[in-house]
Motif scaffolding. Structure first.
Motif, short mmCIF file in Angstrom:
data_model
loop_
_atom_site.label_atom_id
_atom_site.label_comp_id
_atom_site.label_asym_id
_atom_site.label_seq_id
_atom_site.Cartn_x
_atom_site.Cartn_y
_atom_site.Cartn_z
N LEU A 183 1.83 -7.12 -8.02
CA LEU A 183 1.87 -8.58 -7.91
C LEU A 183 3.20 -9.03 -7.31
CD1 LEU A 183 0.23 -9.49 -11.34
CD2 LEU A 183 -0.84 -9.60 -9.08
N GLN A 184 4.28 -8.34 -7.67
CA GLN A 184 5.59 -8.68 -7.11
C GLN A 184 5.62 -8.41 -5.61
OE1 GLN A 184 8.27 -10.13 -8.66
NE2 GLN A 184 9.16 -10.23 -6.59
N ASP A 197 3.86 -11.12 -3.88
CA ASP A 197 4.73 -12.30 -3.85
C ASP A 197 5.77 -12.18 -2.73
OD1 ASP A 197 5.73 -14.81 -5.18
OD2 ASP A 197 7.50 -13.58 -5.45
N GLU A 198 6.36 -11.01 -2.60
CA GLU A 198 7.39 -10.81 -1.57
C GLU A 198 6.82 -10.93 -0.16
OE1 GLU A 198 10.00 -7.83 -4.47
OE2 GLU A 198 8.98 -7.02 -2.72
N GLY A 228 4.49 -13.12 0.53
CA GLY A 228 3.98 -14.49 0.67
C GLY A 228 2.48 -14.60 0.51
N ILE A 251 0.83 -14.10 -2.63
CA ILE A 251 0.43 -14.15 -4.03
C ILE A 251 -0.45 -15.34 -4.36
CG2 ILE A 251 2.51 -15.37 -4.82
CD1 ILE A 251 0.70 -12.49 -6.67
N ASP A 252 -0.20 -16.49 -3.78
CA ASP A 252 -0.98 -17.67 -4.15
C ASP A 252 -2.45 -17.48 -3.80
OD1 ASP A 252 1.26 -18.89 -5.13
OD2 ASP A 252 1.65 -20.09 -3.33
N LYS A 303 8.26 -11.92 -12.81
CA LYS A 303 7.59 -13.16 -12.45
C LYS A 303 6.13 -13.17 -12.87
CE LYS A 303 7.68 -16.29 -8.46
NZ LYS A 303 8.05 -16.38 -7.02
N TYR A 304 5.53 -11.99 -12.91
CA TYR A 304 4.09 -11.88 -13.22
C TYR A 304 3.91 -10.88 -14.35
CZ TYR A 304 4.19 -14.13 -8.73
OH TYR A 304 4.50 -15.00 -7.70
N HIS A 353 10.51 -2.65 -3.49
CA HIS A 353 10.49 -4.03 -3.01
C HIS A 353 10.42 -4.01 -1.49
CE1 HIS A 353 11.34 -5.71 -6.97
NE2 HIS A 353 12.16 -4.68 -7.13
#
Length: 419
Positions: free
Chosen positions: A65-66, A69-70, A72, A74-75, A108-109, A410
């Motif tokens: 999930l991270q 997110d990195e 862009g 995740i949404d 974050k998640y 990452h």
């Protein structure tokens, strides 16, 4: 391997690319996305017409999930239907045990998302369409390597339009634990072993049936259940090689064993009508001693098959893909790096793989093997499980190992300017 067996003879049409990724699973699709994002010409070969496989792992951990997110993504990703798990609770020898509490993670998640893997892979494919350098070929079954001397120069594949040669500066095997790539490359596999296999099936679930139990372990029996909203996804663990004996006892006996362990499944087991509704997953733990040849790299399950313990296989594959892109994407713009540069991926990822497999073997040896041992001796939770259950902050430690893993990766690979 003798390079002359399938070297320079074209087998039909030819595609030339910088990188050919064999296998459209989590490692292959994530790496394809990352390389396409970096502007590398890349072709991903997926042998099936779609990603729909009922037996594919569908646990998306905080580490993955991270990464989303990195990138862009995740949404949009979390708008897909999914369920969330934070507390991993079980019953071991009749005693409630909390195995891990992901709400304690400083991330974050802090949850595991349960999502059908085909939704995850389709999302990556659709998201990758913005990158003109990424091509995903469905129904493209890689059958052999192409050699140029002692170097791998691509793969041969069967497609509905006939045979095709994909000539590539770098070929990356992401084709799973039964990898054609590693077999044809004759890469040596170190077998570690697993004491169990898994029977994978679905049971119906009504809206008022809710239970947070994750694992049930008792003398001679073990089962894991995932609440998937409108059904239960179930993994019934059996001793290695005992599938035929389970079948010989009959489907009614199988269903009775399940309901005896998990009464909440009583009505839902009507969905298991024949043995065709039960899939056998043969569990293996192994790893390659060498992940590379000139022009070739293996990652994901093709480099290291993981046990289902912890549900970490998908996430290890994604971590491999991120590390591979971090280390190689910029270099691939100019051609295939030499083998010692390719080997940087193994040097980066081998320690997390070994540590994870070591922990999986410890769980297999101390819990699963004891549970599956025949006899009627009462099963008692091992001391370390009782300590984790009694000390809440330790549940955060186990959550970190399961949810984030050893040395999480990452995204540092380049992003090419938008076309």
């Amino acid at each position: 391997m003798d390079a002359g067996s399938s070297s320079e003879r074209p087998s039909g049409r030819t595609i030339t690319t910088r990188c050919c990724i064999v296998g459209g699973g989590p490692a292959g699709m994530m790496l394809g996305y990352l390389l396409g994002r970096a502007g590398v010409d890349v072709v991903v070969l997926e042998k099936h017409a779609d990603f729909f496989r009922d037996f594919r792992g569908d646990t998306v951990h905080p580490s993955t999930l991270q990464v989303m997110d990195e990138l862009g993504l995740i949404d949009g990703f979390l708008k897909l239907p999914h369920q969330r798990l934070q507390k991993m609770d079980g019953i071991l020898g009749g005693v409630p045990i909390r195995i891990a509490d992901l709400s304690r993670l400083k991330t974050k998640y802090p949850f595991i998302a349960f999502m059908p893997q085909w939704d995850f892979l389709n999302f990556l494919r659709e998201s990758g369409k913005r990158y003109p350098s990424l091509k995903v070929m469905m129904n493209a079954d890689a059958t052999d390597l192409i050699w140029s001397g002692d170097s791998v120069a691509g793969v041969k594949a069967k497609t509905p339009d006939g045979p095709v040669d994909i000539r590539a500066d770098l070929t990356i095997g992401c084709d799973g634990r039964h990898s054609m790539v590693r077999e044809r490359a004759n890469l040596a596999v170190e077998e570690i072993g697993a004491p169990m296999d898994v029977l994978w099936f679905r049971a119906g679930k009504s809206a008022n049936e809710n239970e947070s139990l994750f694992a049930r372990i008792d003398t001679g029996k073990m089962m894991v259940t995932f609440d998937r909203g409108d059904y239960w996804q179930c993994a019934y663990v059996i001793a290695k090689g005992q599938y035929e004996a389970v079948r010989a006892a009959g489907l009614d006996a199988f269903r009775d064993n399940i309901v005896g362990m998990a009464p909440i499944l009583k009505s839902g087991m009507a969905d298991v009508k024949t043995w065709d509704d039960v899939k056998l997953l043969t569990v293996a733990i192994n790893r390659l001693k060498r992940w590379t040849l000139p022009g070739l790299l293996c990652i994901g399950d093709a480099a290291h098959a993981m046990s289902p313990v912890g549900g970490v296989g998908v996430n290890l594959a994604v971590q491999d893909a991120v590390a591979t892109a971090n280390l190689l994407a910029a270099k691939l713009i100019n051609g295939c790096p030499p083998e010692d540069v390719l080997d940087a991926v193994r040097l980066r990822r081998e320690f997390p793989v070994r540590m994870t497999q070591t922990m999986q073997v410890a769980v297999q040896s101390n819990i699963i093997s004891a549970a599956l041992k025949p006899g009627d001796r009462p099963l008692k939770a091992p001391l370390f499980a009782r300590i984790i259950n009694a000390v809440p902050w330790l549940q955060g430690v186990t959550a970190r190992f399961v949810g984030l893993g050893v040395r999480p990766e990452h995204v540092h690979s380049p992003a090419a300017p938008n076309p």
